[in-house]
Scaffold this active site. Structure first.
Site, PDB file in Angstrom:
ATOM      1  N   SER A 132       0.834  -1.197   0.000  1.00 18.48           N
ATOM      2  CA  SER A 132       0.000   0.000   0.000  1.00 18.48           C
ATOM      3  C   SER A 132       0.866   1.243   0.000  1.00 18.48           C
ATOM      4  O   SER A 132       2.008   1.235   0.475  1.00 18.48           O
ATOM      5  CB  SER A 132      -0.909   0.012   1.232  1.00 18.48           C
ATOM      6  OG  SER A 132      -1.564   1.246   1.389  1.00 18.48           O
ATOM      7  N   TYR A 171      -2.892  -0.515  10.445  1.00 17.12           N
ATOM      8  CA  TYR A 171      -2.873  -0.837   9.021  1.00 17.12           C
ATOM      9  C   TYR A 171      -1.545  -0.426   8.387  1.00 17.12           C
ATOM     10  O   TYR A 171      -0.900  -1.204   7.678  1.00 17.12           O
ATOM     11  CB  TYR A 171      -4.037  -0.131   8.323  1.00 17.12           C
ATOM     12  CG  TYR A 171      -4.130  -0.389   6.838  1.00 17.12           C
ATOM     13  CD1 TYR A 171      -4.719  -1.541   6.343  1.00 17.12           C
ATOM     14  CD2 TYR A 171      -3.646   0.541   5.913  1.00 17.12           C
ATOM     15  CE1 TYR A 171      -4.821  -1.777   4.988  1.00 17.12           C
ATOM     16  CE2 TYR A 171      -3.732   0.320   4.544  1.00 17.12           C
ATOM     17  CZ  TYR A 171      -4.325  -0.841   4.086  1.00 17.12           C
ATOM     18  OH  TYR A 171      -4.412  -1.076   2.732  1.00 17.12           O
TER      19      TYR A 171
END
Length: 680
Positions: free
Chosen positions: A557, A570
């Site tokens: 990501s 996250y």
């Protein structure tokens, strides 16, 4: 549609859908009738016959070759003799009616020169058993009397057509022939009569073998068969090694079967002798090669010993195959195509077959099951006597076969690659699975939601005869070592191994630091950091065993390098994944395994993560409506473009499709341009 064509297709489907009658893409059927010639407005006699490479069970009108019968039969006047009979195949093009339909097969003459209006040429196990028996001619007389004639072995072609036509003319009472070493041909005045005659020959041969055959033609049991669970576990351990060996010259996809016929054959004393004789029907050995590789150890031999012995036998097989080629090759023979086995037999475990795609590998295995049935029938009433090795070579390295191979479409970039995509049931995972399958890969769609994985796998199957030739679904929670092991075993048993892993499974919890619990932290890291590690570890073990390299791709990501608010669990898990890419690239490079990553951002549409609550929370953080979150993300990028799952899938393909062969340890941003996430 011409009425005779309609009847021909109906008959073809009936005969071709039953494996007792003929193998996949084997045999052919024809019908003769009249049409109006648009040039002369006069009726003209035509023949419709299954074209080269088609399958009877799924034949369509487009798969028929259409020829003028007068011109086809006129070729007998210019036939230069058996030494030049291959030239007649090109001459068929000059007999075409209109555009001619599909390319005529080598068996066209067999259909056109026989006077009967309808002709079927088939490869039934029972018929080939008689055709390959040492005393096949005598057996044919005993079983059929004068209703079925015997034709000695001759390579398919124009001369064989002349031979059959002469026998049919000289024996008006005959309904067909047994072709020595090959199969059967039947004929009739109507389509119904032709089909009935073909089934009569097949059924009569089946009954004779059942009523007169010895009960144990393969001899006594000398190898015990492992119980199913142990058998499949053993197959999964051996398959990657065997696939790697079979891919020495050309990459291959594998198929495994433990069909009862295979296990019984491999348990019996005579299987080494019979396997060494090879198959006989041309359709069989073109798929299975001249002979299989047979492991000469019992199923309970130590695994290390079996692996070492398979490696030795593979080297011996390659030497023997090259010697076979050199014994029979002439200066104008096509070059050796590859010396690896197409069939590997392991007593107590089963059969491993190989091909350029899953369907080809599966069909090769099915053909060898046909060959086992043929051997059983021949040995039950006589002894198995296939055609001579020199004749097998003449067909395997036939220029006409070589031309057929040259006509095959160019393989897709990921042909022969086996890909496993975690989180493949939705979003980025589903898009990636679609792209990989579209580029030729076999795909294992892995997801905790098995129904979602099944839906994607069924979609990937598309128009394939069998979805499982393209994709299979597996249920897996990537936090479970046990479920991961089961998923990879399923992948190996389905396709022979794995070559391409996409670590995509993920979830996201958006909370400020103070609200992030230890359970939140652990869940994020268990799924993404730990899950990716476990999947990569299992995959790497298989890839190393295969010895043919591989790709591992992490869907990381932008948040792996960009520090955003309310995102500690996250972002930290994604940073862990990003560094795994670098660590594994450094470790696995010596095995030809490349490890790379993709850093997406703002992939909202179709995302399971965003639909599961993450989208609402991120929208709240940024103060926008949830349905406009994708637009919001796009506007904050340099390119002002929304990132879709397909864009991430394209990056995965770019990394694995063959152009970046010297790239490993790389992260590709797919974020439409986020300057704060530029890699440094």
């Amino acid at each position: 549609m011409n009425v005779e064509v309609a009847k021909l297709l109906e008959r073809s489907h009936t005969l071709g859908s039953d494996p007792r009658n003929t193998n996949y893409a084997g045999g052919n059927a024809s019908a003769k009738g009249t049409e109006i010639d648009p040039v002369t407005a006069e009726p003209v006699e035509l023949m419709w016959v299954k074209g080269s490479g088609g399958d009877l069970g799924t034949l369509t009108e487009a798969g028929l070759a259409v020829l003028r019968l007068d011109r086809l039969r006129a070729l007998t006047g210019v036939y230069p003799g058996v030494e030049r009979e291959d030239e007649m195949v090109a001459a068929f093009d000059h007999c075409a009616f209109g555009k001619g339909g599909a390319a005529p097969s080598i068996d066209t003459a067999m259909h056109g020169l026989v006077e009967a209006p309808h002709v079927d040429h088939l490869h039934p196990d029972s018929g080939i058993a008689i055709a390959t028996a040492a005393d096949g001619e005598e057996l044919t007389r005993t079983i059929f009397g004068d209703r079925v004639a015997w034709v000695p072995w001759r390579r398919p072609g124009f001369q064989l057509g002349l031979d059959i036509a002469a026998i049919a003319s000289q024996n008006p009472q005959a309904i067909g022939v047994i072709l020595g070493g090959h199969g059967i041909t039947a004929w009739g005045e109507t389509s119904e009569e032709c089909q009935a005659n073909a089934l009569d020959i097949i059924g009569t041969a089946e009954r004779y073998l059942a009523e007169h055959g010895r009960p144990d033609p393969f001899g006594p049991v000398v190898h015990e068969t492992l119980p199913e669970t142990e058998r499949h576990a053993r197959a999964a351990r051996l398959f990657p090694l065997i696939r790697g060996l079979a891919s020495t010259d050309h990459p291959q996809v594998g198929h495994y079967t433990d069909a009862p016929e295979v296990l019984d054959f491999l348990s019996r004393a005579e299987h080494p002798r019979l396997a060494a004789l090879g198959t006989s029907c041309p359709d069989h050995f073109l798929r299975t090669k001249v002979a299989p590789l047979v492991l000469d150890l019992p199923a309970d031999a130590p695994l290390d010993e079996a692996i070492a012995r398979l490696t030795e036998l593979h080297a011996d097989y390659r030497d023997a195959y090259r010697a076979y080629y050199e014994r029979h090759a002439t200066p104008d023979s096509p070059p050796l195509r590859g010396a690896d086995p197409a069939i590997v037999l392991v007593p107590g475990v089963g059969m491993f077959s190989f091909g350029a795609n899953k369907q080809t590998a599966r069909v090769a295995g099915e053909f060898y099951v046909n060959a086992i049935n043929v051997m059983r029938g021949a040995e039950a009433v006589s002894s198995y006597a296939p055609i001579a090795e020199s004749e097998k070579f003449r067909i395997e390295y036939w220029e006409l076969e070589e031309a057929k191979l040259r006509r095959l479409p160019k393989p897709k970039p990921l042909a022969t690659r086996v890909a496993l995509v975690t989180g493949g049931g939705s979003g980025i995972g589903a898009a990636t699975a679609r792209r990989l399958a579209a580029e030729g890969a076999c795909v294992i769609v892995a997801d905790r939601d098995f129904a979602a994985a099944e839906k994607v796998a069924a979609e990937l199957g598309g128009t394939a005869l069998r979805t499982e030739d393209v994709a299979v679904a597996v249920a897996v929670d990537v936090t479970s070592e046990e479920q991961i092991a089961v998923a990879f075993q399923a992948a190996v048993l389905a396709f022979g191994g794995v070559d391409l892993i996409v670590n995509n499974a993920g979830l996201s919890i958006s909370k400020p630091l103070a609200d992030t619990t230890a359970a939140d932290w652990d869940l994020q890291h268990d799924v993404m950091a730990r899950g990716s590690f476990l999947v990569s570890r299992e995959a790497a073990q298989i890839m190393v065993e295969q010895g043919i390299g591989g790709d591992i791709v992490y869907i990381s990501s932008k948040n792996a390098v960009f520090a955003g608010p309310n995102n500690v669990a996250y972002g930290a898990a994604k940073a862990d994944q990003a560094h795994q890419v670098r660590l594994l690239a450094a470790e696995l490079g010596e095995h030809g395994i490349r490890v790379n990553g993709v850093n997406p951002d703002g992939v909202v549409r179709g995302s399971g993560i965003f639909a599961g609550g993450w989208g609402a929370k991120r929208a709240a953080v940024y103060g926008v409506e949830e349905e406009k979150l994708g637009e919001f993300y796009a506007q904050r990028t340099l390119l002002k473009r929304e990132v879709l799952p397909e864009h991430v899938a394209a990056a995965v393909f770019a990394l694995t499709g063959g152009d970046l062969t010297h790239t490993t340890g790389l992260h590709i941003p797919v974020d439409a341009g986020v300057a704060a996430a530029f890699l440094r």
